[in-house]
Design an enzyme around this catalytic site. Structure first.
Site, PDB file in Angstrom:
ATOM      1  N   ASP A   1       0.851  -1.191   0.000  1.00  8.54           N
ATOM      2  CA  ASP A   1       0.000   0.000   0.000  1.00  8.54           C
ATOM      3  C   ASP A   1       0.881   1.234   0.000  1.00  8.54           C
ATOM      4  O   ASP A   1       2.035   1.202   0.449  1.00  8.54           O
ATOM      5  CB  ASP A   1      -0.955  -0.008   1.185  1.00  8.54           C
ATOM      6  CG  ASP A   1      -0.258   0.240   2.518  1.00  8.54           C
ATOM      7  OD1 ASP A   1       0.677  -0.533   2.826  1.00  8.54           O
ATOM      8  OD2 ASP A   1      -0.627   1.181   3.240  1.00  8.54           O
TER       9      ASP A   1
ATOM     10  N   GLU B   1      -0.044  -0.580   5.766  1.00 15.01           N
ATOM     11  CA  GLU B   1       0.970   0.016   6.646  1.00 15.01           C
ATOM     12  C   GLU B   1       0.848   1.533   6.688  1.00 15.01           C
ATOM     13  O   GLU B   1       0.971   2.147   7.753  1.00 15.01           O
ATOM     14  CB  GLU B   1       2.369  -0.377   6.179  1.00 15.01           C
ATOM     15  CG  GLU B   1       3.480  -0.027   7.150  1.00 15.01           C
ATOM     16  CD  GLU B   1       4.023   1.394   6.998  1.00 15.01           C
ATOM     17  OE1 GLU B   1       4.693   1.880   7.926  1.00 15.01           O
ATOM     18  OE2 GLU B   1       3.756   2.021   5.942  1.00 15.01           O
TER      19      GLU B   1
END
Length: 457
Positions: A92, A156
């Site tokens: 991500d 994250e």
């Protein structure tokens, strides 16, 4: 016949790494459905799962974590009785911010001035390719000499803790002798570095209400309590006259004992405008790695274009506080909440809620794995390894340290200062990718050999 040096094997794999990094960067995998479709994250996760299967990984799975995102797991078995190493990265990415400020499309890997530009190129899709390239090089040279687990996180950057909670619910899944977190960066481009500490983080939503509805500023301004003005006063109280963070209940006097970050270097890295002062006191290293820092990430208020002459009834903000090792994130959240409530003027109603958090992390730099990494970095870079702090947060680190207290945790990665992670025009150095992939391959080889020899690394 002479064997090919490992460095040449890695170098030959870099064109493939570039092609695959371009494919991975093309997914707009921001883990926030308010900004980008969830399908972009799902496509990135599937791409990584397919890449692991192609490299012979077993038990490859898309893990549905409690925050609604997917992490990718795979296991590559090694020789019997070999140690197990866990390799971490995340797919991500941060949103691209102002796309018009990018010199090339943020989700299109573009080469310019010897660097590869694109969102996630360094943080941390490049980390995925660093791991894959290191493993491929070892396979070409006879095989990967140990057991390898790979975990690639899907949230994250959001700090929503999905993978941490999943790992706590499945404690055997990520168990390893040593963990290599590929989400840090060299202190300076070309200076091999392991990161020994990370600041923790809390994200807090703040909402201020003073009126039942907006009022005409001519008719009511001067007596009616303005929610936006109240919020501004509250946020201003979080810093002193030097700009240093002053959250009541948080110690702001920490000292960093290691490598020094020179002010001139920091001004250049941060691109501070001429004549603008830095904030805070103490050394730059103190401010970045040993002390808390507050940042106002966003404010809910009327935009300038279209604003009406009104006293605002409501206003809001998203506030983050980075905290150094030794400070509990829950305690920091409580301190920030109490501070903001106490700072609210005129009896304004204040709501504070926690959006996300992550604990600070400090590694044991005297562990044997650090010695093995130092040898690998010396061979790959021709320079001694540096040990630095990092002001950022990787929430999973502390969870792993708690779950696996005997595991050694090392942080390396591609996010050196020139990478400009989280900013526009993020980029990665292909030379850094090559050297760090080589470093990781050398480390894995040394780690396995030392274990086989009974040296206890």
């Amino acid at each position: 016949m002479l064997s090919v040096p490992l460095s040449e094997t890695v170098a030959a794999l870099i064109p493939r790494a570039r092609t695959e990094l371009a494919e991975l960067v093309a997914f707009a995998s921001v883990a926030d459905e308010r900004q980008f479709p969830k399908s972009e994250c799902e496509k990135a996760a599937s791409w990584i799962a397919d890449a692991l299967r192609a490299e012979g990984f077993q038990d490859v799975a898309l893990l549905d974590t409690p925050d609604g995102t997917q992490s990718v797991y795979g296991f590559l078995p090694g020789p019997a009785d070999a140690p197990t190493v866990l390799l971490y990265a995340h797919y991500d990415v941060q949103p691209p911010l102002d796309e018009s400020a990018w010199l090339s499309p943020p989700f299109e890997l573009t080469e310019r001035d010897g660097r590869w530009y694109g969102r996630g190129a360094a943080d941390c899709k490049g980390g995925v390719l660093m791991h894959l390239t290191a493993l491929r090089a070892l396979k070409e040279q006879g095989g990967v000499p140990l057991n390898v687990k790979v975990i690639v996180e899907g949230s994250e950057e959001q700090g929503t803790g999905g993978l941490e909670r999943y790992a706590e619910q499945h404690p055997d899944l990520l168990a390893a002798d040593t963990i290599v977190i590929g989400d840090a960066g060299n202190f300076r481009l070309g200076l091999p570095t392991v990161v020994s500490s990370l600041r923790g983080m809390v994200l807090m939503d703040v909402r201020v209400t003073t009126l039942e509805g907006n009022l005409h500023s001519g008719s009511f301004g001067g007596a009616a309590p303005d929610a936006l003005a109240a919020l501004i006063r509250m946020l201003a109280s979080l810093r002193d006259e030097t700009g240093a963070t002053t959250v009541d209940g948080l110690d702001a006097d920490g000292r960093w004992p290691g490598i020094a970050y020179e002010e001139a270097d920091f001004r250049r890295d941060a691109k501070v405008l001429d004549g603008v002062e830095l904030v805070g006191t103490g050394t730059i290293s103190d401010r970045l790695w040993a002390r808390p820092s507050v940042t106002v990430l966003g404010i809910d208020a009327p935009p300038v274009v279209g604003a009406t002459p009104s006293v605002q009834a409501q206003a809001g903000a998203l506030v983050s506080v980075r905290v150094p090792p030794g400070v509990d994130s829950a305690a920091a959240a409580d301190a920030l909440t109490a501070h903001l409530r106490a700072a609210a003027p005129w009896g304004a109603r204040v709501e504070v809620g926690k959006r996300g958090s992550g604990e600070a992390f400090a590694a044991d730099t005297s562990s044997p794995a650090y010695a093995a990494m130092a040898e690998a970095m010396q061979e790959a870079y021709g320079q001694d390894m540096a040990v630095a702090g990092n002001g950022g947060s990787i929430p999973l680190c502390n969870a792993l340290a708690t779950l696996y207290p005997r595991a050694e945790i090392l942080l390396i990665g591609l996010s050196e200062p020139e990478a400009q992670i989280h900013a526009v025009n993020e980029s990665v150095s292909p030379q850094e990718l090559e050297k760090l992939a080589l470093t990781e391959a050398l480390f894995l080889r040394r780690y396995a050999a030392a274990q086989s020899a009974g040296q206890g690394v």
